[in-house]
Design a protein around this motif. Sequence first.
Motif, PDB file in Angstrom:
ATOM      1  N   LEU A 410       0.838  -1.198   0.000  1.00 31.47           N
ATOM      2  CA  LEU A 410       0.000   0.000   0.000  1.00 31.47           C
ATOM      3  C   LEU A 410       0.868   1.241   0.000  1.00 31.47           C
ATOM      4  O   LEU A 410       1.970   1.246   0.534  1.00 31.47           O
ATOM      5  CB  LEU A 410      -0.906   0.018   1.236  1.00 31.47           C
ATOM      6  CG  LEU A 410      -1.827  -1.186   1.427  1.00 31.47           C
ATOM      7  CD1 LEU A 410      -2.582  -1.062   2.745  1.00 31.47           C
ATOM      8  CD2 LEU A 410      -2.810  -1.313   0.272  1.00 31.47           C
ATOM      9  N   LEU A 411       0.334   2.287  -0.585  1.00 31.62           N
ATOM     10  CA  LEU A 411       0.994   3.587  -0.604  1.00 31.62           C
ATOM     11  C   LEU A 411      -0.038   4.638  -0.223  1.00 31.62           C
ATOM     12  O   LEU A 411      -1.167   4.610  -0.714  1.00 31.62           O
ATOM     13  CB  LEU A 411       1.568   3.891  -1.989  1.00 31.62           C
ATOM     14  CG  LEU A 411       2.328   5.217  -2.124  1.00 31.62           C
ATOM     15  CD1 LEU A 411       3.627   5.156  -1.350  1.00 31.62           C
ATOM     16  CD2 LEU A 411       2.599   5.537  -3.595  1.00 31.62           C
ATOM     17  N   TYR A 412       0.356   5.523   0.697  1.00 31.70           N
ATOM     18  CA  TYR A 412      -0.537   6.588   1.146  1.00 31.70           C
ATOM     19  C   TYR A 412       0.014   7.928   0.664  1.00 31.70           C
ATOM     20  O   TYR A 412       1.192   8.237   0.864  1.00 31.70           O
ATOM     21  CB  TYR A 412      -0.653   6.580   2.675  1.00 31.70           C
ATOM     22  CG  TYR A 412      -1.369   5.372   3.206  1.00 31.70           C
ATOM     23  CD1 TYR A 412      -0.679   4.181   3.438  1.00 31.70           C
ATOM     24  CD2 TYR A 412      -2.728   5.407   3.459  1.00 31.70           C
ATOM     25  CE1 TYR A 412      -1.328   3.060   3.911  1.00 31.70           C
ATOM     26  CE2 TYR A 412      -3.386   4.295   3.952  1.00 31.70           C
ATOM     27  CZ  TYR A 412      -2.688   3.116   4.170  1.00 31.70           C
ATOM     28  OH  TYR A 412      -3.340   2.017   4.634  1.00 31.70           O
ATOM     29  N   VAL A 413      -0.837   8.712   0.021  1.00 31.97           N
ATOM     30  CA  VAL A 413      -0.454  10.006  -0.543  1.00 31.97           C
ATOM     31  C   VAL A 413      -1.230  11.089   0.210  1.00 31.97           C
ATOM     32  O   VAL A 413      -2.454  10.973   0.382  1.00 31.97           O
ATOM     33  CB  VAL A 413      -0.759  10.066  -2.052  1.00 31.97           C
ATOM     34  CG1 VAL A 413      -0.325  11.410  -2.619  1.00 31.97           C
ATOM     35  CG2 VAL A 413      -0.057   8.931  -2.782  1.00 31.97           C
ATOM     36  N   TYR A 414      -0.494  12.099   0.671  1.00 35.13           N
ATOM     37  CA  TYR A 414      -1.103  13.180   1.443  1.00 35.13           C
ATOM     38  C   TYR A 414      -0.756  14.522   0.809  1.00 35.13           C
ATOM     39  O   TYR A 414       0.304  15.084   1.093  1.00 35.13           O
ATOM     40  CB  TYR A 414      -0.594  13.161   2.888  1.00 35.13           C
ATOM     41  CG  TYR A 414      -0.949  11.916   3.642  1.00 35.13           C
ATOM     42  CD1 TYR A 414      -0.097  10.811   3.615  1.00 35.13           C
ATOM     43  CD2 TYR A 414      -2.111  11.841   4.385  1.00 35.13           C
ATOM     44  CE1 TYR A 414      -0.412   9.660   4.314  1.00 35.13           C
ATOM     45  CE2 TYR A 414      -2.438  10.698   5.090  1.00 35.13           C
ATOM     46  CZ  TYR A 414      -1.577   9.603   5.049  1.00 35.13           C
ATOM     47  OH  TYR A 414      -1.894   8.477   5.731  1.00 35.13           O
ATOM     48  N   PRO A 415      -1.601  15.088  -0.103  1.00 37.76           N
ATOM     49  CA  PRO A 415      -1.386  16.468  -0.556  1.00 37.76           C
ATOM     50  C   PRO A 415      -1.445  17.401   0.649  1.00 37.76           C
ATOM     51  O   PRO A 415      -2.341  17.272   1.493  1.00 37.76           O
ATOM     52  CB  PRO A 415      -2.541  16.725  -1.510  1.00 37.76           C
ATOM     53  CG  PRO A 415      -3.031  15.366  -1.889  1.00 37.76           C
ATOM     54  CD  PRO A 415      -2.782  14.487  -0.725  1.00 37.76           C
ATOM     55  N   GLN A 416      -0.501  18.310   0.719  1.00 37.34           N
ATOM     56  CA  GLN A 416      -0.390  19.100   1.942  1.00 37.34           C
ATOM     57  C   GLN A 416      -0.787  20.561   1.740  1.00 37.34           C
ATOM     58  O   GLN A 416      -1.613  21.083   2.480  1.00 37.34           O
ATOM     59  CB  GLN A 416       1.044  19.028   2.472  1.00 37.34           C
ATOM     60  CG  GLN A 416       1.233  19.698   3.826  1.00 37.34           C
ATOM     61  CD  GLN A 416       2.651  19.556   4.334  1.00 37.34           C
ATOM     62  OE1 GLN A 416       3.533  19.176   3.578  1.00 37.34           O
ATOM     63  NE2 GLN A 416       2.869  19.883   5.601  1.00 37.34           N
ATOM     64  N   ARG A 417      -0.188  21.205   0.745  1.00 35.86           N
ATOM     65  CA  ARG A 417      -0.418  22.648   0.628  1.00 35.86           C
ATOM     66  C   ARG A 417      -0.214  23.062  -0.830  1.00 35.86           C
ATOM     67  O   ARG A 417       0.633  22.495  -1.517  1.00 35.86           O
ATOM     68  CB  ARG A 417       0.551  23.414   1.532  1.00 35.86           C
ATOM     69  CG  ARG A 417       0.304  24.916   1.609  1.00 35.86           C
ATOM     70  CD  ARG A 417       1.201  25.562   2.660  1.00 35.86           C
ATOM     71  NE  ARG A 417       0.896  25.055   4.008  1.00 35.86           N
ATOM     72  CZ  ARG A 417       1.673  24.231   4.689  1.00 35.86           C
ATOM     73  NH1 ARG A 417       2.830  23.834   4.145  1.00 35.86           N
ATOM     74  NH2 ARG A 417       1.336  23.829   5.881  1.00 35.86           N
ATOM     75  N   LEU A 418      -0.979  24.094  -1.279  1.00 38.61           N
ATOM     76  CA  LEU A 418      -0.871  24.601  -2.649  1.00 38.61           C
ATOM     77  C   LEU A 418      -0.695  26.110  -2.600  1.00 38.61           C
ATOM     78  O   LEU A 418      -1.389  26.795  -1.853  1.00 38.61           O
ATOM     79  CB  LEU A 418      -2.141  24.252  -3.451  1.00 38.61           C
ATOM     80  CG  LEU A 418      -2.193  24.805  -4.878  1.00 38.61           C
ATOM     81  CD1 LEU A 418      -1.112  24.181  -5.740  1.00 38.61           C
ATOM     82  CD2 LEU A 418      -3.566  24.554  -5.488  1.00 38.61           C
ATOM     83  N   ASN A 419       0.233  26.596  -3.424  1.00 45.46           N
ATOM     84  CA  ASN A 419       0.476  28.040  -3.473  1.00 45.46           C
ATOM     85  C   ASN A 419       0.690  28.409  -4.928  1.00 45.46           C
ATOM     86  O   ASN A 419       1.742  28.146  -5.507  1.00 45.46           O
ATOM     87  CB  ASN A 419       1.709  28.390  -2.634  1.00 45.46           C
ATOM     88  CG  ASN A 419       1.939  29.891  -2.586  1.00 45.46           C
ATOM     89  OD1 ASN A 419       1.097  30.674  -3.044  1.00 45.46           O
ATOM     90  ND2 ASN A 419       3.064  30.271  -2.026  1.00 45.46           N
TER      91      ASN A 419
END
Length: 1881
Positions: A410-419
């Motif tokens: 399994l792989l977990y992806v966490y988008p954190q912040r966008l600028n």
Amino acid sequence: MVATGFFWEEFWFYCINWPKHIFACCKAVRRGSVFVPAPQVKSPSLTVLCDDEGARNTLSSSDFDLRALQPDPRLDCLLRFSSPEELDRFNLESRHANRQPELFALYPPSDEDAVEIRPIPDCPKEHMGHRILVRCLSIKFEIEIEPIFATMALYDLKEKKKISENFHCDLNSDQMKSFLRGHTPHTDSSTTARAAIFSISYPSPDIYLVIKIEKVLQQGDISECAEPYMTMKESDTTKNKEKLEKLRSQAESSCQRLGQYRMPFAFATINIMSAISTVTLDRDTTDSDSVNGNGPKAREGRLDHSLHASVCKSISSFKPGIITITNFFKQEGERLSDEDLFKVLADLKRTSNIQRRVKTISAPDTVAACLSPEIIPIKPVPEKIVRPIKEVLEFPSSDVYVPHCIYRNLLYVYPQRLNIGSRLASARNITVKIQFMNGEEASSALPVIFGKSNGPEFVSETYTPVTYHNKSPDFYEEVKIRLPARLTERHHLLFTFIHVSCQARQSQSASPETLIGYSWLPILSNERLQVGQCCLPIVQDRLPLNYSLHSPEVMVPVRVGTPPPLGTREDGLNMSPLSPCDSYLERFFALCHALEGKAMFPIRVGEEKVPEHKLEHELKLSIISLSAAALEPLVLFLHLVLDKLFHLIMQPMVIAGQTANLAQIAFESVVSVVNSLHSSQELAKDQQGRNCLLATYLYFVFRLPDTPLEVFSTGEDLGWVVTQRCFAAMFTATSVGNMLLQSRIRSSSNPDIPVPGDVYLYVDLLQQFHEELALQMVVSTGVCRENVYKYAWFFFELLVKSMAQYVSQMDKRGIPRKSRFSDRFKDDITTIVNVVTAEIGTILVKQQKQAEKVNISLAFFLYDLMSLMDRGFVFNLVRNYCNQVSSPCHSSVSMATLISMRLEFLRVLCSHEHYLNLSLYFSSPASAPASPSPSVTSQTSSSCSLQDQKLVAMFDLSQEFKQQHYLTGLILTELSAALDTESDGSRKAINATYSLLCAHDLDARCSKPEVRTKIAALYLPLVGIIIDSINYLDFTGGPSVSFRPAEDFENIPPINHSVAMAIAGNPFNTLARNAMVSVPSCSTLTAEASRSLLACFLWVMKNAEQGLVQRWLADTPPAQLGRLLELLTICVSCLEYRGKQSSDKVSTQALQKSQQAKARLEEALLGGMGARGEMMKRVGGRCSSPRENLRWRKDLTQWRQTNDRQDKSKAELDQEAIIGGNLATEANLIVLDLLETIVQVMRGGLLDNAVGGVLRVLLHSLTCNQSSTYLSHCFSTIRALIVKFGDVLFEEEAEQCADLCQKVLQYCSSCVDSNRSQACATLYLVMRYSFSSASNFSRVKMQVTMSLASLVGKSSDVREEYLRRSFRTILSYAEEDSEMQVDELLKNLNSILLDTVKMKEFQEDPEMLMDLMYRIAKNYQTSPDLRLTWLQNMAEKHNGRKCFTESAMCLVHAAALVAEYLSMLEDHKYLPVGSVTFQNISANVLEESAVSDDILSPDEDGVCSGCYFTENGLVALLEQAAELFSNGGLYEAVNEVYKIIIPILEAHRDFRKLATTHDNLKRAFDNIVHKGHKRMFGTYFRVAFFGSKFGDLDEREFIYKEPGITHLPEISHRLENFYSQCLGDGVLEMIKDSTPVDKNKLNANKAYIQITYVEPYFDDYEMKDRMTNFEKSFNLRRFMYTTPFTKSGRPRGELNEQYKRKTILTTMHAFPYIKTRINVIQKEEFDLTPIEVAIEDMQKKTRELAIATHKETPDAKMLQMVLQGSVTATVNQGPLEVAQVFLNEIPADPKLYRHHNKLRLCFKEFLLRCGEAVEKNKHLIASDQKEYQQELKKNYNKLRENLRPMLERKIPELYKPLVKPRMENRYGSLVESPSASACRC
């Protein structure tokens, strides 16, 4: 009754119907199923009391009409046997019927003494922490206008870390779900879960369950969307109906248009530990302590580990409940990150309280329809389709050390912040579409992203929630991806950034999405999975061709992996066993992969490329670097790492055309890994110190390198044990590349070994692994070598496992053991064993624990080798071990330690399944292993027969025996050596032997009698060892060992004193079991060890061939036979029935221990084979097959009958008592069998001694608690002895005849019918066979009479009704026998029973009881034997009450009686001249001189035939009296007693006893010196009885002697309680004063007791001889008490009115006497006038001052206290007032002149003593008391001045003719004897 089972149970055990033997060991006991009550003792009838001088009329037989009673059933076979042989045959058949076949089933070993076993490790399984099931019941707000979605996850505030994946839950109604129907193509059942199972590996009070609420994206920020929920309610329907409908309509429109987009809405938190504690508090107030620090027991600074323990306890005791969350927090668009969430949690922790709105519920036992984190069903799978429960994957806050054992990728992806800055002004509502791509086409998106709730299981794209009008949004989305098993460079993550238009456009078909840009992330980087934090640019234009091979340009911070809070790890979480996260492991695996031919050179390893010619160098570096890998990844990939290393050890590598030697490096790396795992404090170890991970690997995972999977058996023993999860699997290395095929058949340590043919490729490969491993162990050096032998268990088990697989796979089980393995391999094994043995000796000095572990590992290694290799070869290894451990080089180690090491080693070897085959006689020489001894081999033993061996030698541990039976010889040799060393080694040696015999006895294969006979023959030397060690045995722990007060006076046996006492018995039972005489003990074994050793002896004797035993006994020397009889006596005592314990307390520890034992036993008990099969099913763990060939193990049972008071239920105690009774019965029957055998084989002169010894053992057994079963057989044996050897018994053994009569009479009073019948038959047979000789019959009659008198005198529970019934039974026997005349005897016995009845009535009144016994003894004045018996009975009673002086006096009287008899027989100067010689001890002893020649005829009719009517008997009585005087503190009397003893001992030349006597005298004199003035000899009280209800006691007065410090209330309370019970409530009154009692004023319906304290009274002439405290307390007959009174009738008045009456009482006998109360025979009274009272008081004060002043060691405090009462101003009114009253004026009456003058002289003496005291105090005070001294001096002078006028005034008429010096002399005489003056006045 026959036992239908084999083993026993306590409370939980397999139910077995044990025989319930009947024991008569207490007053009221449940026997079998019949409850026998104790006989009722009626209240004393005070009217039957008579005084000391009254005579009793002899009872006639009519007083008790025996013929009117119903006799007990008689024995029909009593006199019917025609010959002794027929009687013996009948008794033998009776004894062998219904016997217990297995002795050790009744006495199994305990866990504490269990032999070491290797516990089976746990099967590899997925790690699971504490599991908590969370079920979402409902999510409701005040209004329901739109769908809402919940997401739950666990967060650890302390670690600032998310510790679980997200769980999505949809609880919307069907109406709300219909809003999203257009965006939900289908719904898989796996997404409908509303319950989740969370796992917590490290519980903490800082763990929170965070519930995030989302809703469908709509126009407006979060505050605007939340306002209707905060201001409107569903109840306000009429008011807000239109608004609500409008809101629902808008929500439905938004859902139809934007249903696939979400927006954050609200969140709530639950502290897990607070919730658990609250629910537990609601259910159980005992678990009320809060774990979050708010509880009453929480304290600042608490240790983390203790807090963790309490948290775990709360979780384990958690009871399910419902928690209602009433407050949700509105999300803020600028605070969506995890960092912001942790800040909120910290604020909540400071301000929130424990959740209190809790409702408890019941929880299901099992969870059905459960799905793993991979959406795979977990067993049990329900038959019907139900809503599933999901397991939520845990992200542990700390490392978890469990190897990978399931497939999870399994792989977990966490988008954190966008600028995006200001370049895209229109981009405000931004979402990120995430896809997992397999190419660059749109269709390459793989459906591997896990869906959310109420939708598809897997989707190809997912969107992050939208924050309204935020150009720089924070994201909290978690994207869970199932990675493909094989990743390529084309796999990548595609991020599409989209602006979502919330407002509907004019064109309904227009898409709400506006593209902002793209970004992507390749999954692999340098062929390694990319995890960690990344910042990615955005590509605003179209994606270029092959974009995935290039990097984006615009910076966009997106993180891939877990959302780490600040300060934690920065790498991502890859939940996959396919890609290690450690660089060392990854490098090692990559190079191994290349070595297997799976890569093209140059290969990429990390950031560098490795060409082929550097592969060997890099591989060696990677192997060496494995030890540097982090512990957690090393553990995760442990199985694969070890498999790869074993490949490298096994196979040489051909790299670039050259052969690479990697075996040594790989082996050293294995050793390093093993050392790392053992050194870690985080990893668990079993009780043997083995690392659990390595043990699991060896047991379940390891197999020979490159073995095809199909070669292995699919059975439970070698197959993979499938766990609960249906998706469990195991990874193995792939097959070998073609280019290495030729190199694999060579030894990597020696590549020059020739290559065999290609056909045997795998054969040679398999053959060489164990050889290569052994070779590497031998050639290892340095630190590697030290660690190899430090953790030898791992390499030993690895060797054995590889050898076993080699033998199994190559089908060599049919090949002879000698041919299975090569000679080179055997040499290596020999070297290894020798080196390890030497290593044990080296580390034993400093690291004993480590040495013990290595020692056990070596033992198990040889244990395993015996199953695989030639046994002769293994025996040689054992011999080498024993020689090395016993060598002189271990001189620095104690012998006990070496014995212990060898014993533990041998215990393991002897637990082998083929132990008996290796030790017994073999059927053929070929089957016997070669013995290590060069002289005699085991093959020789196969041709040996019992007839060819000397019988006596068979019972000795000879050299020949050791050679023929090697292992047994070793264990018995160690036992013999250990018994000679007083250490713990003896206990271990006994337990080793004991466990072996226990295993044989409980082994189903050994149940046949002929097999057991052969096994017993193997252990015959044990008999000789135990007999030789008899002095080490201890049987004092048993409660029923009888005691004989005197030695055998004719011959002193050469055994220890306690054993001699037990064998001889106690014919008169002079003292009870708690003997008055201390017995020295020389035992070195504990009672428990002695019991175990004796159980082994009994087992051997029970199962040995009887013919062999008979021939051995026939050849046994007399001394050895005596020791054997001694041993049998000890067996009876040690294995005696202990009775049932009480269960009035509960112990948690004991209950836990019992529960553990129950669990172990339940694992052992398998069904289908009966009770014996249940216990013999040899299992060692969860799987039966791998351990089925092992013998019965000691850890399979817990129960053992001990004296320890363990807390058990009543059922357990009942069952335990039944088993204990069966054990005692069987042990005694074995002893009885052996005694019968001894009698049968003895011939000639040995017969008489043997019969006497056998009878002593039988009589001793009758003193112990025995069952009716044993008693029946015992009495049968005694009757057989009487029939066959009656003349010997009655002629020579007078003492035994007496002892026999007493024991049999004791059982004649039994409440058990069968016991009584057997005893009656035996007693009658004694009379019947002694009737032929007049002297014998007279002796028997006398002995029976004396025995009954002794019995009723000492026993408080004699049941006279049963005795009468027994007499009636004897009479019924005699009625059928015309020759027998027993009427006179029964008449005498009946008269004794009358005394028994009266004695029973006064058991609670010791004084009355002793009066009655005294009267009985006095009535036997004409029968010295009976009088002596009753005097000894009285001594016994006094001793039981701690009245040692009175007990000694009874024995002195008995000795005087014996002296009177001896003086008539012999005229020796050294003997006392009758009782006159004892006058110095007691004047009362002259009572015994009443015996005369007319009354006593020595040697006639059995009179005075007891053992005490001898010189040795006289000495024995006096020695006991001396010791009792010493116990009572009368040391002066000890000297007088020894004055009589010493001349006798000197005449006998008994210098040993003379030495002891003088030692005792020295101790007595030392005690006089040190304790002379501190001794308290007794306190005396006058007790007067008034009232007709007292019967003969009315108006009688007695002097009671009480212990030294006894206060008046104590005796008053005792007598009041007793007589109140006798007379009834309200009848008795206590007279509180000592004034004369006027009987006419007393109530005739009441009884009165007056108690007064009295003091000894002496005349003046007596005081001259009574100088010491002892002399003033010995031979006392006169006592005095005073009574104050006035003429007016009041007891107290003014000084001139106060009179005093003195009463002097004279007793009939002098104290101390054989009683503690003596009646008063004379009373004298005289009154003192007031002035005489004053004279007496002043004389008393003067004496006190003189004593305090002239004390040898002055006591300043005592002196000052006396002075304060004499001269201090505050109290000097006392003496001064006396002087003013009586001396102020000359009396008018001339009769008072002398009293006046005497008082004046007393005051002059008083002033003189005061002056001396003041001066004395001056020299004693310290500097700080000078003022006090001045004050005393001042007061003294003042007192003297006040008294001067009165003291100088004289009476002329009285003093005129007297001269002054004369007055001084008289004054002095008054000082010398003030008490005498007072008495004359």
